[in-house]
Motif scaffolding. Structure first.
Motif, short mmCIF file in Angstrom:
data_model
loop_
_atom_site.label_atom_id
_atom_site.label_comp_id
_atom_site.label_asym_id
_atom_site.label_seq_id
_atom_site.Cartn_x
_atom_site.Cartn_y
_atom_site.Cartn_z
N GLU A 253 0.85 -1.18 0.00
CA GLU A 253 0.00 0.00 0.00
C GLU A 253 0.88 1.23 0.00
OE1 GLU A 253 -3.06 0.55 2.91
OE2 GLU A 253 -3.73 -1.52 2.72
N ALA A 254 0.49 2.21 -0.76
CA ALA A 254 1.23 3.48 -0.78
C ALA A 254 0.64 4.41 0.26
CB ALA A 254 1.15 4.11 -2.15
N LYS A 255 1.50 5.02 1.06
CA LYS A 255 1.04 5.95 2.09
C LYS A 255 1.39 7.36 1.66
CE LYS A 255 1.55 2.67 5.82
NZ LYS A 255 2.18 2.37 7.09
N THR A 256 0.52 8.29 1.96
CA THR A 256 0.77 9.69 1.61
C THR A 256 1.57 10.34 2.74
OG1 THR A 256 -1.31 10.35 2.60
CG2 THR A 256 -1.32 9.86 0.25
N LYS A 257 2.36 11.32 2.38
CA LYS A 257 3.16 12.04 3.38
C LYS A 257 2.25 12.99 4.14
CE LYS A 257 7.55 12.04 0.99
NZ LYS A 257 8.64 12.86 0.46
N SER A 258 2.49 13.12 5.46
CA SER A 258 1.67 14.00 6.28
C SER A 258 2.25 15.38 6.34
CB SER A 258 1.55 13.53 7.71
OG SER A 258 1.54 12.18 7.85
#
Length: 77
Positions: A72-77
């Motif tokens: 899964e790709a996670k978005t940067k916060s």
């Protein structure tokens, strides 16, 4: 010089027959007819099986190759 008369079309037809021959024109006509028939059959089958297509896609996504890694790709916060 607006529209072509019947004599113009007869001359064009005569030239086409002389260039291609009647046998080749017959083959082209039968090939074109079978292509149109296949297209109509495909359109008929496609419209009736439209509801079943998404469920097949979901099951195809679940089936994976043994060498495939699911991430899964996670978005940067």
């Amino acid at each position: 010089m607006g529209t072509f008369s019947i004599w113009h079309w007869l001359v064009v037809l005569l030239i086409v027959v002389l260039v291609f021959g009647t046998k080749k024109l017959k083959n082209i006509g039968s090939d074109l007819g079978s292509a149109v028939k296949g297209f109509k059959d495909g359109m008929r089958d496609g419209s009736s099986g439209e509801a079943a297509a998404p469920s097949q896609q979901v099951t195809a996504e679940k089936t994976q190759d043994a060498g495939t890694i699911d991430v899964e790709a996670k978005t940067k916060s």
